[in-house]
Design a protein around this motif. Structure first.
Motif, PDB file in Angstrom:
ATOM      1  N   ALA A  91      39.806  36.576  29.391  1.00 14.16           N
ATOM      2  CA  ALA A  91      40.897  37.090  28.558  1.00 14.16           C
ATOM      3  C   ALA A  91      42.200  37.125  29.341  1.00 14.16           C
ATOM      4  O   ALA A  91      43.270  36.784  28.811  1.00 14.16           O
ATOM      5  CB  ALA A  91      40.538  38.484  28.045  1.00 14.16           C
ATOM      6  N   ARG A  92      42.124  37.532  30.611  1.00 12.94           N
ATOM      7  CA  ARG A  92      43.346  37.565  31.432  1.00 12.94           C
ATOM      8  C   ARG A  92      43.893  36.159  31.641  1.00 12.94           C
ATOM      9  O   ARG A  92      45.105  35.936  31.607  1.00 12.94           O
ATOM     10  CB  ARG A  92      43.057  38.227  32.791  1.00 12.94           C
ATOM     11  CG  ARG A  92      42.827  39.724  32.706  1.00 12.94           C
ATOM     12  CD  ARG A  92      43.026  40.393  34.064  1.00 12.94           C
ATOM     13  NE  ARG A  92      42.116  39.873  35.067  1.00 12.94           N
ATOM     14  CZ  ARG A  92      40.908  40.384  35.298  1.00 12.94           C
ATOM     15  NH1 ARG A  92      40.476  41.409  34.558  1.00 12.94           N
ATOM     16  NH2 ARG A  92      40.137  39.889  36.235  1.00 12.94           N
ATOM     17  N   ARG A 110      36.355  39.646  30.678  1.00 16.42           N
ATOM     18  CA  ARG A 110      37.681  40.215  30.967  1.00 16.42           C
ATOM     19  C   ARG A 110      38.543  39.211  31.713  1.00 16.42           C
ATOM     20  O   ARG A 110      39.754  39.084  31.447  1.00 16.42           O
ATOM     21  CB  ARG A 110      37.530  41.502  31.783  1.00 16.42           C
ATOM     22  CG  ARG A 110      36.948  42.671  31.013  1.00 16.42           C
ATOM     23  CD  ARG A 110      37.119  43.977  31.759  1.00 16.42           C
ATOM     24  NE  ARG A 110      36.419  43.968  33.035  1.00 16.42           N
ATOM     25  CZ  ARG A 110      35.164  44.368  33.198  1.00 16.42           C
ATOM     26  NH1 ARG A 110      34.465  44.778  32.136  1.00 16.42           N
ATOM     27  NH2 ARG A 110      34.593  44.368  34.378  1.00 16.42           N
TER      28      ARG A 110
END
Length: 294
Positions: A179-180, A176
């Motif tokens: 991805a950020r 995550r």
């Protein structure tokens, strides 16, 4: 038939798998590896007791020696008990349990799965309201007399499942985060092209990316602060009624030492709730007939 297992594997097979860390290592496997490497002695496992030392001595071709008192004492096996009337649902005990023997949810009561609990004591010290007691459940039986190979094998499975779950959660969190970061980098790149409107927030995020350690630390701090605030309110309400913690009688010397360490740690961190809200927390008391281990 040749045994393909390493010496560390065979040593680990002889350990009780309580994962209590009393040996000075993070778990039974690291301790087994240290014994195999010659950097740890084979008498540092109080849950295994004298029988455990004898088993390891036989494997290693060494003499039987007493348990090192610096690591604790052989004792009847305890099981953790949570006073649900005092539990504030902070989840710190769940995070400390090495085998997921505690069930509950944030801001909800927690409870112990007694058939899974290994009596490791690791949940006691983190509890900010001292609502966990260790209750002996094996009478006078200690060491391997209070613990079976089936229980050790089951505890090992639970520990392995927990480690796999934690690894999966770490991988998911890192994915995550990646991805950020990729999204922030793409936004910053778009903002730098001719004619594109600048995005100050995206640029700042790109310059100061959040790391997994930052996320974990912020979450941990928020959990602790929220738990302590709930604890202060609950203790203030109890003080008004003249009540106090209910598990303060006849605690063992080991549990008392962990509770004292927890109070000292909170004071060092400046989060001693009793000092902040003006209430006094009764210190758990030992049975006057209880001997303190060396």
């Amino acid at each position: 038939m040749n045994d393909s297992r390493t010496l560390a594997d065979r040593i680990e097979d002889l350990l009780p798998q309580t994962q209590c860390t009393k040996c000075g290592y993070d778990g039974c496997r690291p301790y087994a590896e240290a014994i195999a490497a010659g950097t740890a002695s084979y008498n540092q496992c109080p849950p295994g007791g004298a029988e455990g030392v004898a088993r390891l001595a036989k494997l290693l071709g060494k003499s039987v020696i007493p348990i090192n008192p610096d690591n604790g004492v052989e004792r009847p096996r305890p099981v953790a008990f949570i006073d649900e009337s005092l539990c504030i649902g902070c989840t710190l005990c769940m995070q400390a349990c090495p085998i997921d023997a505690i069930v509950g949810a944030p801001k909800q009561m927690h409870t112990i799965i007694k058939d899974v609990c290994t009596g490791c004591d690791l949940c006691v010290a983190p509890c900010p309201v001292d609502c966990i007691a260790m209750i002996p459940v094996t009478g006078i039986a200690t060491g391997w007399d209070a613990w079976t190979q089936d229980q050790a094998d089951e505890a090992r499975v639970h520990y392995g499942r927990r480690q796999a779950r934690l690894a999966s959660e770490r991988d998911a969190a890192e994915a995550r985060l990646a991805a950020r970061r990729a999204a922030a980098s793409s936004t910053a790149s778009s903002a730098s092209t001719p004619g594109a409107a600048p995005n100050a927030a995206s640029a700042a995020e790109a310059q100061s990316p959040v790391t997994p350690a930052d996320d974990a630390q912020a979450k941990k701090k928020a959990i602790i602060e929220a738990a302590l605030e709930r604890a202060r309110r609950k203790k203030a309400e109890m003080a008004e009624r003249g009540d106090g913690p209910r598990n303060t009688e006849n605690v063992s010397a080991d549990v008392q030492a962990q509770i004292d360490a927890a109070h000292a740690r909170r004071r060092r961190l400046g989060i001693d709730e009793s000092a902040q809200d003006g209430t006094d927390t009764p210190a758990p008391r030992r049975d006057k007939n209880e001997d303190t281990p060396a």
